[in-house]
Design an enzyme around this catalytic site. Sequence first.
Site, PDB file in Angstrom:
ATOM      1  N   GLU A   1     -19.591  15.677   4.610  1.00 24.62           N
ATOM      2  CA  GLU A   1     -20.359  16.781   5.166  1.00 24.62           C
ATOM      3  C   GLU A   1     -19.668  17.278   6.432  1.00 24.62           C
ATOM      4  O   GLU A   1     -18.674  16.698   6.873  1.00 24.62           O
ATOM      5  CB  GLU A   1     -21.796  16.334   5.464  1.00 24.62           C
ATOM      6  CG  GLU A   1     -22.548  15.901   4.221  1.00 24.62           C
ATOM      7  CD  GLU A   1     -24.000  15.517   4.505  1.00 24.62           C
ATOM      8  OE1 GLU A   1     -24.445  15.715   5.657  1.00 24.62           O
ATOM      9  OE2 GLU A   1     -24.664  15.027   3.583  1.00 24.62           O
TER      10      GLU A   1
ATOM     11  N   ALA B   1     -20.001  14.484   8.738  1.00 21.08           N
ATOM     12  CA  ALA B   1     -20.016  13.162   8.101  1.00 21.08           C
ATOM     13  C   ALA B   1     -18.840  13.071   7.139  1.00 21.08           C
ATOM     14  O   ALA B   1     -18.970  13.307   5.945  1.00 21.08           O
ATOM     15  CB  ALA B   1     -21.330  12.929   7.353  1.00 21.08           C
TER      16      ALA B   1
ATOM     17  N   GLY C   1      17.885  26.755   6.431  1.00 22.37           N
ATOM     18  CA  GLY C   1      17.057  27.956   6.478  1.00 22.37           C
ATOM     19  C   GLY C   1      16.364  28.232   5.159  1.00 22.37           C
ATOM     20  O   GLY C   1      15.224  28.717   5.130  1.00 22.37           O
TER      21      GLY C   1
ATOM     22  N   GLU D   1      -9.617  11.488   1.005  1.00 24.11           N
ATOM     23  CA  GLU D   1      -9.970  10.145   0.501  1.00 24.11           C
ATOM     24  C   GLU D   1      -9.806   9.084   1.586  1.00 24.11           C
ATOM     25  O   GLU D   1      -9.415   7.944   1.320  1.00 24.11           O
ATOM     26  CB  GLU D   1      -9.157   9.793  -0.747  1.00 24.11           C
ATOM     27  CG  GLU D   1      -9.369  10.784  -1.860  1.00 24.11           C
ATOM     28  CD  GLU D   1      -9.805  10.156  -3.156  1.00 24.11           C
ATOM     29  OE1 GLU D   1     -10.104   8.951  -3.185  1.00 24.11           O
ATOM     30  OE2 GLU D   1      -9.843  10.895  -4.146  1.00 24.11           O
TER      31      GLU D   1
END
Length: 392
Positions: free
Chosen positions: A138, A141, A353, A376
Site C-alpha cells: 500500500e 505499507a 555513447g 518483492e
Amino acid sequence: MDAQGRLADADIPGFFLSDAQREFRRALRQLAEERIAPHAARADSEAAYPWEGFKACVEMELPALGLPVEYGGAGADNVTQAIMAEELARVCASTSVTMLISKLGMVPLVNFGSEELKHRYIPRVASGEVQASYCLSEADAGSDVAAMRCRAVRDGDHYVLSGSKYWITNAGISGTYTVFAKTDPEAGNRGISCFLVEEGWGVKVAKLEEKMGLRGSPTGEVVFDDVRVPASNLVGREGEGFRIAMHTLDRSRPTIGAQAVGIAQGALDAASAYMKERKAFGRPIADLQGLRFMVAEMAMRIEAARALVYRACSEIDRGDPDGELGRLGAMAKCFASDTAMAVATDAVQLLGGYGYTKDFPVERFMRDAKITQIYEGTNQIQRVVIAKSLLG
C-alpha cells in the site's frame, strides 16, 4: 558412487541441469529470440502490454509451468521455472513478468486455498485464459506489511473489502487479484487475511504509473470500494494472511533472482556482440585487455548469481527441510539483482555513447534491472533477513 568408486551426479552436493532442462532452455531461447525479442523495444517505448510475447508464451503452455498437474498445470520444478524467467528476461523483462506475476498470484491458493477454490481458478490461469495479480503493498505499507489499512469486514456469507493497493503488477490486465486485508485491525500481523477477488466484482484501477523500466508491464493503484467477496474466497483462515504472504515471497524471490540473471545475461550478450564488431585503433575493441577484463568480471558475477538462484530454487523443490529457504531466497534475489544492475551498467559503458541511446538494448536492460533491487522486498530488507538468520 559407481563401480569404479567415482562420484555420481547424485552424490555431489549441489545440482546439475537435466537433459530435459537443457532442451527446455534451447527451445525457450529460440521462442524468445524469434517471437518475443522483435517486440521488446516497442513494448518499452510505447509502455504497451507485450501481448505478442504473452501469446507466444501461452502457445508454449508457459503459464501452466509452475502450477500443479491436478489443476491443469505442468508441475515443473522450480529450477525449470527459473530457466523460463531467465530466458524470457534475457530478451524482454516485461514479458517475463507476465509469466511470473500470475504464478505469484496463485501460490497462496496452491499452498493454502480450499480444493473448491483451486479447481475454480488455477486451471484458468494455467491455460492463459486469465491472469492474476498479487496485492500486498500500500502507499504507506511496503516493507512494513503490518501498516496496511485495507479492510475486510465480515457481512453474513461475504466479506466487504475497502481500501487501496499500490504498485500492483498487471493492474487492469488481471482477472483475479490475491488481496491481503486487515480483518482485525488491532491484532497487527495476526489480523491480516488473504482473499481471492475477481476483477468483475468491482475492482477498479485508479491510475497506472509512468515507470523508468519494465514499461511493458503495467503497475498501478487498485481500489476496492466496498467490494463484496464470498466468504468461500478466503484463502486459508482468518488471521493467516501475514504467514501466507511471507511464505509466498520466500518462494517467489528466487525467480526474481532468475529474472535478474536473465537481464544481466542479455546485457552481457549484447555488449559482447557489439565489442566483436566495433573497431578502435585498427582492431575490434574485444581485443583490448581492459575491456576483456570487464567482460570476464561480468560473466563471473552472472554465473555466481545463476548458481545461487538455482540453489534456492532447488531448496523449494526439496520442501525446505532445513528451514534455509528464507535466507537462501533473500541471498539469491539480493545478489542476482545487484549483479544485474552492475552488469547492465558496465554493458552501457562498453558500448560508449551508443550504450546511452535507444539504438541498442543495453540502456533498456539497465532501466529494467533497477526494479529487481526494489520489488518483492528491497535489497535492504533482504540484507536484514540474511543478517537475522546469522545473528538472530
